[in-house]
Design an enzyme around this catalytic site. Sequence first.
Site, PDB file in Angstrom:
ATOM      1  N   LYS A   1     -28.871  -0.029 -52.594  1.00  0.00           N
ATOM      2  CA  LYS A   1     -29.488   0.567 -51.071  1.00  0.00           C
ATOM      3  C   LYS A   1     -29.385  -1.095 -50.942  1.00  0.00           C
ATOM      4  O   LYS A   1     -31.042  -1.870 -51.192  1.00  0.00           O
ATOM      5  CB  LYS A   1     -30.999   1.025 -51.297  1.00  0.00           C
ATOM      6  CG  LYS A   1     -31.361   1.566 -50.333  1.00  0.00           C
ATOM      7  CD  LYS A   1     -31.373   0.886 -48.835  1.00  0.00           C
ATOM      8  CE  LYS A   1     -32.833  -0.004 -48.918  1.00  0.00           C
ATOM      9  NZ  LYS A   1     -33.240  -1.302 -47.802  1.00  0.00           N
TER      10      LYS A   1
ATOM     11  N   GLU B   1     -36.659  -8.540 -60.295  1.00  0.00           N
ATOM     12  CA  GLU B   1     -36.387  -9.814 -59.669  1.00  0.00           C
ATOM     13  C   GLU B   1     -37.411 -10.112 -58.224  1.00  0.00           C
ATOM     14  O   GLU B   1     -36.981  -9.823 -57.678  1.00  0.00           O
ATOM     15  CB  GLU B   1     -35.163 -10.572 -60.077  1.00  0.00           C
ATOM     16  CG  GLU B   1     -34.978 -12.404 -60.259  1.00  0.00           C
ATOM     17  CD  GLU B   1     -34.749 -12.705 -58.418  1.00  0.00           C
ATOM     18  OE1 GLU B   1     -36.234 -13.186 -58.607  1.00  0.00           O
ATOM     19  OE2 GLU B   1     -33.898 -12.684 -58.424  1.00  0.00           O
TER      20      GLU B   1
ATOM     21  N   GLU C   1     -46.210 -17.826 -52.145  1.00  0.00           N
ATOM     22  CA  GLU C   1     -45.046 -18.048 -51.619  1.00  0.00           C
ATOM     23  C   GLU C   1     -44.604 -18.323 -49.476  1.00  0.00           C
ATOM     24  O   GLU C   1     -44.820 -16.842 -49.210  1.00  0.00           O
ATOM     25  CB  GLU C   1     -43.309 -16.814 -52.412  1.00  0.00           C
ATOM     26  CG  GLU C   1     -42.205 -17.333 -52.168  1.00  0.00           C
ATOM     27  CD  GLU C   1     -41.436 -15.643 -52.652  1.00  0.00           C
ATOM     28  OE1 GLU C   1     -41.841 -14.609 -52.862  1.00  0.00           O
ATOM     29  OE2 GLU C   1     -40.251 -16.592 -53.074  1.00  0.00           O
TER      30      GLU C   1
HETATM   31  P1  ADP Z   1     -38.055  -9.236 -48.590  1.00  0.00           P
HETATM   32  O1  ADP Z   1     -39.686  -9.473 -47.904  1.00  0.00           O
HETATM   33  O2  ADP Z   1     -37.122  -9.954 -49.327  1.00  0.00           O
HETATM   34  O3  ADP Z   1     -37.435  -8.074 -47.916  1.00  0.00           O
HETATM   35  P2  ADP Z   1     -39.165  -6.297 -49.649  1.00  0.00           P
HETATM   36  O4  ADP Z   1     -39.815  -5.675 -51.419  1.00  0.00           O
HETATM   37  O5  ADP Z   1     -39.887  -6.057 -48.305  1.00  0.00           O
HETATM   38  O6  ADP Z   1     -38.318  -7.619 -49.754  1.00  0.00           O
HETATM   39  O7  ADP Z   1     -37.547  -5.670 -50.037  1.00  0.00           O
HETATM   40  C1  ADP Z   1     -36.570  -5.580 -50.772  1.00  0.00           C
HETATM   41  C2  ADP Z   1     -35.772  -4.230 -50.881  1.00  0.00           C
HETATM   42  O8  ADP Z   1     -36.407  -3.332 -50.940  1.00  0.00           O
HETATM   43  C3  ADP Z   1     -34.879  -4.223 -49.546  1.00  0.00           C
HETATM   44  O9  ADP Z   1     -33.886  -2.938 -49.710  1.00  0.00           O
HETATM   45  C4  ADP Z   1     -35.873  -3.597 -49.052  1.00  0.00           C
HETATM   46  O10 ADP Z   1     -35.531  -2.501 -48.053  1.00  0.00           O
HETATM   47  C5  ADP Z   1     -36.562  -1.943 -49.698  1.00  0.00           C
HETATM   48  N1  ADP Z   1     -37.354  -1.740 -49.999  1.00  0.00           N
HETATM   49  C6  ADP Z   1     -38.856  -2.019 -48.685  1.00  0.00           C
HETATM   50  N2  ADP Z   1     -39.997  -1.773 -49.575  1.00  0.00           N
HETATM   51  C7  ADP Z   1     -39.373  -0.707 -50.151  1.00  0.00           C
HETATM   52  C8  ADP Z   1     -39.738   0.426 -50.851  1.00  0.00           C
HETATM   53  N3  ADP Z   1     -41.471   1.049 -50.362  1.00  0.00           N
HETATM   54  N4  ADP Z   1     -39.338   1.654 -52.272  1.00  0.00           N
HETATM   55  C9  ADP Z   1     -38.483   0.971 -52.225  1.00  0.00           C
HETATM   56  N5  ADP Z   1     -37.491  -0.010 -51.245  1.00  0.00           N
HETATM   57  C10 ADP Z   1     -37.898  -1.177 -50.848  1.00  0.00           C
END
Ligand code: ADP
Length: 472
Positions: free
Chosen positions: A170, A245, A379
Amino acid sequence: MNIWNDKGHFINGVWTGAMGGTSVENPADRSTVATISAGTTTEVNAAVAAAKAALAGWMATSVAERAAVLAKVGAMLEERQDDFAKAITLEVGMPLKLAKMIQVGLPLQSFQNTARIADAFPFERKVGNSTVIQEAVGVVAAITPWNYPLHQIAAKVAPALAAGCTVVLKPADLAPLNALLLADLFEAAGAPAGIFNVVTGPGAKIGLHLATHPDVDMISFTGSTKTGAMLAREAASQIKRISLELGGKSAAVVLEDADLAKAVKATVNACFLNSGQTCSALTRLIVPQARKDEAVEIAREATRAFVLGNPLDPATRLGPVISHKQREGIRHLIQTAQNEGGTLVTGGADAPEGLDGGYYVKPTIFADVSPDATLAQEEVFGPVLAILTARDDDDAVAIANNSRYGLSGSVWAGSEERATAAARRIRTGQIEINGGRFNALAPFGGFKQSGYGRELGEFGIEEFVETKSLQF
Ligand code: ADP
């Protein structure tokens, strides 16, 4: 400019499922780069079922067969590196030349290196009367962010496949095109159906559904500490393996006998790379009190090279940040740093002139930042450097360790011995000594709230195995 024709999701070796629903925006001018599918739980279920069905067959292949698939994908990626670099520049905003070198160069190394070293991995060894087998952990959910999107994908997908796992990816909602282009390569390479699947869509909905799917054996996540912590809680309830990570607030520690000019310039470069949107970015520069003024001047001067502009323009060193939301967050932290008494050396929260069309932030430096200030602790994920001062080596190490993160860092000193002594006391997953280069075969990952697990090289494959002992 539309650079991707929506084909839906890549599931079980074919393009399928719901199409449309999401636009990918170019952060340099807010234009729509492409329209892609906003997946639903139906596609996630289909992708997990495909990965599960493909698992036994893929695990039964020889290491050489698996390495051959990775090598083929690597070779195709090398052939098409210009297309990938262009796509990543358009969706992320990194200057094109740098995107080709880093955003495509690193994933290329991940595929090539993993194909090359997989054979030497101890998948099986003798321990007394036992044969110890390290076999695939199973179906892996890979959830990745937008900052180095293809690198973060390749650092999971290549070793997971080498270990015999199958993968459902994903990718980040903001930068998914590179993942779809990669799926094209797997299709063209004739990879076995179902070993690598891609479903695009919103994280909170389909990312969560994927991570918590009972047929997913392991989650490999790169992203924010907040989302990582939430996924770790979900994983715990199913006793599911997870590697994380996450964020960082890495320090460049410059000791009093270091080459100050070299150290400061290198730190400014590392901080501003990809507009500061790098989890391992060196965002705290810790210099000896007596050399602060000199360090500030060198940093101010080094910042001049970071010409802001359209990332497709060869003169540009600093592109936009990824989104409106990201820019607002960065501006807020710049404002906070000022309110908390930091001295603005260069840059600032106001919009740079003549670049109204995109999400640009001026490269910004603060001096006199206290170790507990928001700017020294949070950050930013934007082009903002905090300069702090230390009394001596012990103080510098203590300040570097005064962080809830522990991802990266650097130490500069007159001798390798002195730098190494400090580096050994800094609690982070990797540290550059006097400008040591990034090593794509060395383990990458964090201490403390930067996560757990290691990626890249042999350590990357180790993440994706489960250990079994056969007694004879
Ligand atoms: P960033 O601020 O780097 O986008 P996120 O943690 O929001 O960090 O996103 C990193 C990845 O995790 C993306 O692919 C995002 O779509 C996914 N993501 C965001 N929220 C969730 C969630 N609640 N459950 C699973 N995946 C998520």
